[in-house]
Design a protein around this motif. Structure first.
Motif, short mmCIF file in Angstrom:
data_model
loop_
_atom_site.label_atom_id
_atom_site.label_comp_id
_atom_site.label_asym_id
_atom_site.label_seq_id
_atom_site.Cartn_x
_atom_site.Cartn_y
_atom_site.Cartn_z
N TRP A 246 0.80 -1.21 0.00
CA TRP A 246 0.00 0.00 0.00
C TRP A 246 0.84 1.27 0.00
O TRP A 246 0.28 2.38 0.10
CB TRP A 246 -0.90 0.02 1.24
N THR B 15 -0.27 1.28 7.53
CA THR B 15 -0.14 0.11 6.64
C THR B 15 0.54 -1.02 7.42
O THR B 15 1.69 -1.38 7.11
CB THR B 15 0.67 0.47 5.39
N LEU C 195 -3.02 -1.24 -6.73
CA LEU C 195 -2.43 -0.43 -5.67
C LEU C 195 -1.04 0.03 -6.08
O LEU C 195 -0.58 1.10 -5.66
CB LEU C 195 -2.29 -1.23 -4.37
#
Length: 215
Positions: free
Chosen positions: A17, A33, A197
Motif C-alpha cells: 500500500w 499500513t 495499488l
C-alpha cells in the motif's frame, strides 16, 4: 482529516500500500499500513484485527480498507473501532462462520489457467515494483485459513466495494456479483490489475478519498 487503515492481502505486507498511502498523505489524510502476523502459525483473524487496531492507536475518523484476502480482517477492524467507512478493494467479502478456505467455492471462484503469477496478479505493474514485491513477499503460515469468520454479521457502517476491471485473478464479473450478493451494493470500478495499488496508486487513493464526501 481521515485516517485510512490499509490492510494487505494474502502473502503480502504493508508495503503493498505504500504508494497509495503516500498519495493519501499528499491529499491531507493519514494512513497506516501494518504488517499482519501472517508468518506466525498461531495467528488468527483476531490477532490480525489486534495488529491493525494497535497500529491505529488513538486515531479518529477511520476508513478501513481491505485488499483481496484482507477483506476477511477489514470488517472485524471496522466493527471494533466504529469506523467511519469500510471499503473492500478487490476484496474477499466474508460471511458469518465462513472459513477463508471455503470462500472460494462458496462464491464460485474459478482459477484462471495458463497464466504466470505476474500475468495473473501484476500484469500492469512496473517491473521494478514487481521485483521489490517479490522480495517482500511472505509465507502465509497463519492459522486463520480454516477458522470460521468470527463476526456475527458484517458491521453496520457505510460500505463500498472497488473492483479492478483488468483483474485476472478476481474477475470483474465475480467481484460485481459478490458485491451485489454479499453487500447488497453495486461495486465501483477502476481500470487495473489485481494489485492496481502499485500500478495506479493515485487513482486508487483519489477514489478512496472521494468516498469521504459520499457518506
Amino acid at each position: 482529516m481521515a485516517t485510512f487503515a490499509l490492510i494487505h492481502g494474502g502473502g503480502g505486507s504493508g508495503w503493498d500500500w505504500h504508494l497509495v498511502a503516500a498519495r493519501l498523505r499528499e491529499l491531507g489524510h493519514e494512513a497506516v499500513t501494518p504488517d499482519l502476523p501472517i508468518e506466525d502459525p498461531r495467528a488468527t483473524l483476531r490477532d490480525f484485527t489486534d495488529t491493525v487496531v494497535a497500529a491505529l492507536g488513538a486515531a479518529q475518523d477511520v476508513v478501513v480498507v481491505g485488499h483481496s484476502y484482507g477483506g476477511f480482517t477489514a470488517p472485524l477492524v471496522a466493527e471494533r473501532i466504529g469506523a467511519r467507512l469500510l471499503v473492500f478493494v478487490a476484496g474477499m467479502v466474508p460471511a458469518p462462520g465462513e472459513p477463508p478456505r471455503d470462500w472460494w467455492g462458496n462464491v464460485g471462484f474459478s482459477s484462471p489457467e495458463g497464466l504466470s503469477p505476474v500475468e495473473q496478479f501484476q500484469h500492469d505493474v512496473p517491473a521494478d515494483l514487481v521485483e521489490e514485491g517479490a522480495r517482500r513477499g511472505r509465507e502465509q503460515a497463519s492459522a486463520e485459513y480454516a477458522e470460521p469468520w468470527p463476526g456475527a454479521a458484517l458491521p453496520d457502517v457505510p460500505t463500498r466495494a472497488l473492483l479492478f476491471r483488468d483483474d485476472r485473478f478476481f474477475s470483474a464479473d465475480l467481484q460485481r456479483r459478490v458485491a451485489r450478493e454479499r453487500l447488497g451494493i453495486v461495486a465501483d470500478e477502476l481500470d487495473g490489475s489485481h494489485v492496481a495499488l502499485l500500478s495506479r496508486p493515485n487513482e486508487v487513493a483519489e477514489r478512496l478519498v472521494s468516498y469521504l464526501s459520499q457518506g
